[in-house]
Structures are given as C-alpha cells and as structure tokens.
Write an enzyme that holds these catalytic residues in place. Structure first.
Site, mmCIF file in Angstrom:
data_model
loop_
_atom_site.group_PDB
_atom_site.id
_atom_site.type_symbol
_atom_site.label_atom_id
_atom_site.label_comp_id
_atom_site.label_asym_id
_atom_site.label_seq_id
_atom_site.Cartn_x
_atom_site.Cartn_y
_atom_site.Cartn_z
ATOM 1 N N LYS A 290 0.856 -1.191 0.000
ATOM 2 C CA LYS A 290 0.000 0.000 0.000
ATOM 3 C C LYS A 290 0.895 1.245 0.000
ATOM 4 O O LYS A 290 1.883 1.291 0.730
ATOM 5 C CB LYS A 290 -0.883 -0.028 1.253
ATOM 6 C CG LYS A 290 -2.082 0.885 1.206
ATOM 7 C CD LYS A 290 -3.112 0.496 2.259
ATOM 8 C CE LYS A 290 -4.292 1.447 2.243
ATOM 9 N NZ LYS A 290 -5.376 1.000 3.117
ATOM 10 N N GLU A 376 -19.190 -5.891 10.403
ATOM 11 C CA GLU A 376 -20.179 -5.184 11.222
ATOM 12 C C GLU A 376 -21.235 -6.137 11.760
ATOM 13 O O GLU A 376 -21.696 -5.991 12.895
ATOM 14 C CB GLU A 376 -20.834 -4.060 10.405
ATOM 15 C CG GLU A 376 -19.920 -2.865 10.109
ATOM 16 C CD GLU A 376 -18.953 -3.097 8.942
ATOM 17 O OE1 GLU A 376 -19.029 -4.168 8.293
ATOM 18 O OE2 GLU A 376 -18.118 -2.202 8.691
ATOM 19 N N ARG A 404 -24.962 -2.293 7.580
ATOM 20 C CA ARG A 404 -24.676 -3.679 7.231
ATOM 21 C C ARG A 404 -25.028 -4.644 8.364
ATOM 22 O O ARG A 404 -25.276 -5.808 8.124
ATOM 23 C CB ARG A 404 -23.203 -3.834 6.851
ATOM 24 C CG ARG A 404 -22.918 -5.234 6.434
ATOM 25 C CD ARG A 404 -21.763 -5.371 5.522
ATOM 26 N NE ARG A 404 -21.958 -4.786 4.227
ATOM 27 C CZ ARG A 404 -21.013 -4.773 3.288
ATOM 28 N NH1 ARG A 404 -19.845 -5.310 3.523
ATOM 29 N NH2 ARG A 404 -21.235 -4.219 2.124
HETATM 30 C C1 TPP Z 1 -18.654 -2.380 5.176
HETATM 31 C C2 TPP Z 1 -17.484 -1.453 5.307
HETATM 32 N N1 TPP Z 1 -16.893 -1.270 6.512
HETATM 33 C C3 TPP Z 1 -15.853 -0.421 6.629
HETATM 34 C C4 TPP Z 1 -15.367 0.250 5.551
HETATM 35 C C5 TPP Z 1 -14.243 1.264 5.706
HETATM 36 N N2 TPP Z 1 -13.064 0.888 4.932
HETATM 37 C C6 TPP Z 1 -12.769 1.451 3.743
HETATM 38 S S1 TPP Z 1 -11.396 0.841 3.048
HETATM 39 C C7 TPP Z 1 -11.134 -0.181 4.340
HETATM 40 C C8 TPP Z 1 -9.936 -1.058 4.355
HETATM 41 C C9 TPP Z 1 -9.965 -1.987 3.237
HETATM 42 O O1 TPP Z 1 -8.830 -2.787 3.309
HETATM 43 P P1 TPP Z 1 -8.402 -3.631 2.062
HETATM 44 O O2 TPP Z 1 -9.595 -4.285 1.462
HETATM 45 O O3 TPP Z 1 -7.303 -4.525 2.492
HETATM 46 O O4 TPP Z 1 -7.907 -2.564 1.012
HETATM 47 P P2 TPP Z 1 -6.591 -1.627 1.036
HETATM 48 O O5 TPP Z 1 -7.051 -0.298 1.541
HETATM 49 O O6 TPP Z 1 -5.578 -2.263 1.927
HETATM 50 O O7 TPP Z 1 -6.155 -1.572 -0.371
HETATM 51 C C10 TPP Z 1 -12.136 -0.040 5.307
HETATM 52 C C11 TPP Z 1 -12.196 -0.769 6.602
HETATM 53 C C12 TPP Z 1 -16.013 0.035 4.319
HETATM 54 N N3 TPP Z 1 -15.628 0.676 3.207
HETATM 55 N N4 TPP Z 1 -17.051 -0.811 4.220
#
Ligand code: TPP
Length: 643
Positions: A290, A376, A404
């Site tokens: 990242k 969630e 959710r």
């Molecule tokens: C249902 C839900 N919960 C929380 C989030 C907040 N959120 C946005 S990006 C993220 C992290 C995602 O991690 P990953 O899939 O590993 O992607 P990366 O950012 O590492 O590329 C979170 C928790 C969300 N978008 N949707």
C-alpha cells in the site's frame, strides 16, 4: 517526486484501455510508472484515498491490457483504489476534480462511466457482483455493452468480511469462469486483525514469491490441459512447491499465487495464462505494498490510506487548523473516562480503530477493546452476547456501516432487549465521500425498534453527557449519534452526567413558532433565530435530545403554546420528525389546527461536496430554517422581499 505535474509521455497516449493493447510489455511497465506519478500528483491537489491507488497501478494496467473492459466487467472492491483505473478509462481530464462538488466521485459509479459496471464504497461486495454479471451473461442478459468476463479485485481487509465468503461459497458451487484477484497488502485501514490475515501471511511467509516461470506454470497447471502427463507433472510440482491457498481450493476456486503485484512481467504472464485457460472460478493472490512508490505514504502508519491535500515533496498535509475538538475525539475521551469508572465497559470497532477514536480507548484498555475486522454483522452480535454476559459494550460504528449489521441490531440485540450501546459516528452528511457514506438513515432504522433508546448530541458537551447516559443505562439497547468533524466550541463539562431518559431541554422561550431540534442542526437553528429576532419574531427553541422515547410532555407543550411547530434533524424522512408527527396525530393535536413542518434530508442521494454545500443542497442551513419559519407563519413573501 516534485510538486510540478509529472512528465507522462506514454500515458498521454492512452485515452482508453484499448490504447494499452498496442504497447509492448516494457512500455506497459513505463505506463504504470507514469500512472503512479499522475495518481499521486492528482491526490496531492484533491486529497482523498492516497495509499491504495499506487499499490495497484501495475495491476490496473495489467488487467486493462489483458482483459477487454468495459465488456469484461472489472469490479473494484470498496473502490477507493480506483483512481488509476479512472485515469486509464477516459477520465484523466477530470482526475483533479476527485471528490469535489460536481467532480469525479472518489469511488466507482455506474452513472460516471461504462468502465464502472458496479458502484461501491462499502467493502466486500465485489465477488457477489462479479458472480451476478457472470450468471447474467450465461442466462442471456443483454445490457450495453455486452457482457464478457467478470473480474473482482478485493483487498485482504475486505476479504475478511462475511459477504466475501458468502459469494465465494456460491461461486465455488456454481463453478463458472470468473476471476477474483486478492490484492494482499497486509493492510486494511489499520493493520488487519484476525485469523484470515494470519493465514494469508503464512501463504507467502512460508514460500518465496513465485518467479515468473513457476507462477505461469502454476496458473497453467491448475487449468485443464490436453496433455495429461504435463498436467500431472505440474500438479505434483504445485502440490509441493507452488500452491498454497488450500482454503480457497476447498471453496471451489483454483488458487494461483502468491505473485508479486509490482512485477509487471509476472502479472502480465499470469493474467494472460488464466485469461486463456480458465474454465471455472480462479483466485489470483497478488502481493502488493500500500502506498508503493511514494515514500511518505509507505512510511505512514496507515500507508497513506486517506489524506487531505498535501505537498508532494514532503508529504506534509495542508489542513486548516480548527478551534474545536472533533466529535470523535470527544467521544473517545468520554468513553475512556467512563471506562475508568466502570471496568465492565468494553468497546468494539469494525476495522475503524482510528476513525472511531477507539485506538485511544485501546491504548488505555488494550484488553477491553476489540477490532473485529470489516465485520459489522459479527460485531453487533458479538456485542449482543457481551451484553448478555454482563459487560457494557459500546458498539462503535459509522452510521453508514452500521447499516450492514441491521438484522443483527434487530434480531440479536433489540429483540432480546440487550443493553448494547450503539455509538454512531459520522451521522448526517459526510462531505467528500459522498452518498455512499452518508449517515442518513440511522434515526429511522433505530427509532422504529421497540425498546431502543435513541439520542443525538446537539454539541460536543451534549455528547459527553450522552456517553455517560449510555454507560449508566442498562435496561435495554441504546444509541447516540454524532456527526463528522469538529464541535461548535462550547464549554466542556468536567465529566458527563447521565441524562434523564426521554427528556429534552428548552433552549429559548419565544412565541408563535417553536423549533424542535434533534442533533447538531441546533447551531443553525440558533443562527436562524437571531435573524428572525431581528425581524421581530423570536421562536421558541428546544433540543429534543431523544427521538425515542419522545419527550411527550415537552412536545405537547410546544404544540399547545404555539401556532406552529417545526422539527429539524440530519436524517432521512421516517426519523425523528415522523415520530413527532405520528404522536401529535394520535393525540389529536392536528384536529385543533397546529401548523406542523418537518425539516429532513431530501428524498434523494446527495452527491459528494463539502459538508456545508451538501447541507445547503439539502436545505437544512440557517437561511432555510428562517425561510421555513416565515413561510409557516404566512410571512414568506414578506421575508423574501425584505431579505
Ligand atoms: C462495510 C465497510 N466497513 C468499513 C469500511 C471502511 N473501509 C474502507 S477501506 C477499508 C480497508 C480496506 O482494506 P483492504 O480491502 O485490504 O484494502 P486496502 O485499503 O488495503 O487496499 C475499510 C475498513 C467500508 N468501506 N465498508
């Protein structure tokens, strides 16, 4: 890196993914480098999700070079990593309007481009969507453009959510050709937690990343091959050295990987092979970093997940200083104080420790704070049982993500009358993240549940009292909501004092019209009141504090003493105002001619802009309140003329 726009001679020749097809592999490598520089430069001007995009530039170029988008449906999970994809798909000229009013969305959006086949922003939906497109394809669905392959790109954080597994379970069973690319950067917003994360790490900790030949062979060997011998040999080789991913295989996916997601040659090799040969669901495990290629992001604890505008050279963010503390910080500090006084208080976040302020609670009480991952639904039910087990859980989620876990709120918490405390952050409109993240619905979906106590803080001092109220209230579930951003700068109490359940407060006694506010619009109400007083109309103002139970006495008093009653809230129709209207109707108050108005969010999804513009679009600012008062008193025309 410099603050000047980067030179991008090759990228300049790419208007759509079709242009990539004319380039050599070495040129594709160069396009990826230029795309990374362009993405970082754009985000430095707009702010937004910085880290995720640079982590997937090679992947973005390789997918678009190998597959045939938009015919092949490419679905980015969450889609906060889609800026490079937008640049390659005809939107480069607007990339510096990301997340601004009337500019590009920070997420994929169907109305924005045919290259965005499915909108997202909440996580873990991409595999379900890809499978849906694939089945639509097989059953003769004929949208424009016609349907081809389906590819989901999903992060390791998002992969931990139940929905991703529900979809893989279904996809493995149906056995249709589709591609899931697991973008594993060992990060969520915070470092990911849980057993899946450890499993993924083991998959590549135990064996080096594959070299191109082995990876391509690995991919080949997982797929049907005319030569049995070769297939056997390959299978053996894979068993012994190349393939991990047993769990994915058990779910019915062919597993390819892990491969280096920044090695263009390797990516192209593997994608071409699976594209040519896959006849069922394939999971390609790609390891990325990242923030890759931008040192300030790579070095940051959150790998530059989200940022304000910044200086490219130094990485320093350009934030305007604020006078008041953020609601999130106020909440966290109040919860820590409550936790010091009562060791039964515990806190749960679903992958948002920093965003919710629970990182501070976790520092103070490491054993009493749980990051359950992007989960969630599980988080809510987990809290239900924590409460049944005699603890006092604060289930701390953004309004939009609590959606959710709604069945769990109903079935596992409310129905059983369990005292889970829902701390609902980012309630109301949230600005640049736009409609996907708006906290518009929680008042409606919480206040209709039997036995639920629903509060909204009018300012940061009120929030402190509501944390104390929730901590003290143990007779059933309760919720309190507060918005994104800073408080209004009121004097803060030394400690929170529990409020009387279901009692509001009078703010100002006036005449003719009463305004009953629920939440932080109170400050706009007071501005409107000042302007109205200057016109000779001083409204009565009250803060309801509770949408459930309603303060019947207060509301009936306001209704009796005034010609008109106006409610206001930062929520969709069906919330506080609707409950007040229902109660007044049942009490027969309208039979005697009360003029009633309710100010809520409009019945539409409001696009991204800054919060002030969004509230202006929603018609919930001081000027709108003033106009509403004048109109209800029949002075609308006069007001307009005088204004
Ligand atoms: C249902 C839900 N919960 C929380 C989030 C907040 N959120 C946005 S990006 C993220 C992290 C995602 O991690 P990953 O899939 O590993 O992607 P990366 O950012 O590492 O590329 C979170 C928790 C969300 N978008 N949707």
């Amino acid at each position: 890196m410099s603050n000047d726009r980067p030179a991008t001679p090759l990228l300049d020749q790419v208007q759509t993914p079709a242009d990539l097809k004319r380039l050599s592999d070495a040129q594709l490598r160069q396009v990826a480098d230029e795309l990374r520089a362009e993405t970082i430069s754009a985000v430095s001007e707009t702010g937004g999700h910085l880290g995720a995009g640079p982590g997937v530039v090679e992947l973005t170029v390789a997918i678009h070079a190998v597959f045939d988008t938009p015919r092949d449906r490419l679905i980015w999970d969450v889609s906060h990593q889609c800026y490079p994809h937008k640049i390659l798909t005809g939107r480069r000229d607007r990339i510096r309007t990301l997340r601004m009013k009337d500019g590009l969305s920070g997420f994929t959006k169907r109305t924005e481009s045919p290259y965005d086949p499915f909108g997202a922003a909440h996580s873990s939906t991409s595999i379900s969507a890809a499978l849906g497109f694939k089945v639509a394809h097989d059953l003769g669905g004929a949208p424009d453009p016609a349907l081809g392959d389906a590819i989901a790109v999903i992060g390791d954080g998002s992969m931990s959510a139940g929905m991703a597994f529900e979809a893989m379970n279904n996809a493995g069973h149906l056995g249709k050709r589709m591609f899931v690319i697991l973008n594993d950067n060992e990060m969520s917003i915070a470092p990911p937690t849980g057993a899946l994360s450890s499993y993924l790490s083991r998959l590549y900790a135990e064996q080096p990343l594959q070299d191109l030949k082995a990876a391509a062979k690995g991919a080949l060997s997982l797929l049907p091959h005319p030569l049995q011998d070769a297939a056997h040999r390959a299978k053996d080789m894979l068993k012994h050295s190349v393939v991990g991913g047993t769990m994915f295989e058990e779910l019915g996916f062919k597993y390819v990987g892990p491969i280096d997601g920044h090695d263009m040659e390797q990516l192209l090799g593997v994608l071409r092979t699976v594209h040519q040969r896959a006849d069922g669901p394939v999971l390609i495990h790609v390891i990325t970093k990242k923030g890759k290629g931008y040192r300030p992001a790579e070095m940051a604890a959150d790998k530059g997940h989200a940022t304000a505008k910044f200086d490219v050279l130094t990485g320093k963010q350009k934030k305007s200083p604020s006078n008041a503390p953020s609601y999130t910080k106020v909440f966290a500090e109040a919860l820590i104080k409550a936790g010091e006084a009562d060791d039964k208080i515990v806190a749960v976040t679903a992958a948002m420790p920093d965003g919710t302020g629970l990182n501070l609670f976790a520092e103070r009480f490491p054993k009493r704070c749980f990051d359950v991952g992007i989960a969630e639904q599980h988080g809510v039910t987990f809290c239900g049982a924590l409460a049944a087990g005699g603890l006092k859980p604060f289930c701390t989620m953004y309004s939009t993500f609590l959606q959710r876990g709604y069945d769990q709120v109903v079935h596992d918490v409310a129905l059983q009358g369990l005292p889970v405390r829902f701390a609902i952050d980012r309630a109301g409109l949230v600005g640049a993240d736009g409609a996907t993240h708006a906290g518009s619905f929680d008042i409606a979906f919480m206040a209709n549940l039997p036995g639920m106590v629903v509060m909204a803080a009018a300012d940061e001092a009120e929030l402190v009292h509501m944390v104390a109220t929730a901590a003290a209230y143990d007779d059933g579930p309760s919720a309190f909501r507060f918005p994104r951003g800073e408080g209004v700068g009121v004097e803060m109490p030394e400690r929170g004092i529990p409020l009387e359940i279901g009692k509001g407060r009078m703010i100002q006694q006036g005449a003719r019209v009463a305004i009953l506010s629920f939440g932080t619009r109170l400050s706009e109400v007071m501005k409107a009141s000042e302007a109205l007083t200057a016109r000779g109309i001083t409204p009565t103002v009250a803060d309801a504090r509770f949408a459930k139970p309603l303060d019947r006495d207060l509301i009936l008093q306001l209704a009796t003493d005034h010609e008109a009653l106006i409610t206001i809230e930062e929520g969709a129709v069906g919330g506080f105002g609707s409950h007040v209207a229902q109660m007044l109707a049942n009490e027969g108050v309208f039979d005697t001619g009360l003029k009633f108005r309710s100010m809520v969010l409009p019945d539409s999804f409001i696009d991204h802009a800054n919060p002030a513009d969004m509230y202006a679009a929603a018609g919930l600012n001081a000027a709108d309140i003033e106009a509403k008062v004048l109109a209800v008193l029949g002075l609308g025309q006069v007001g307009v003329k005088r204004a």
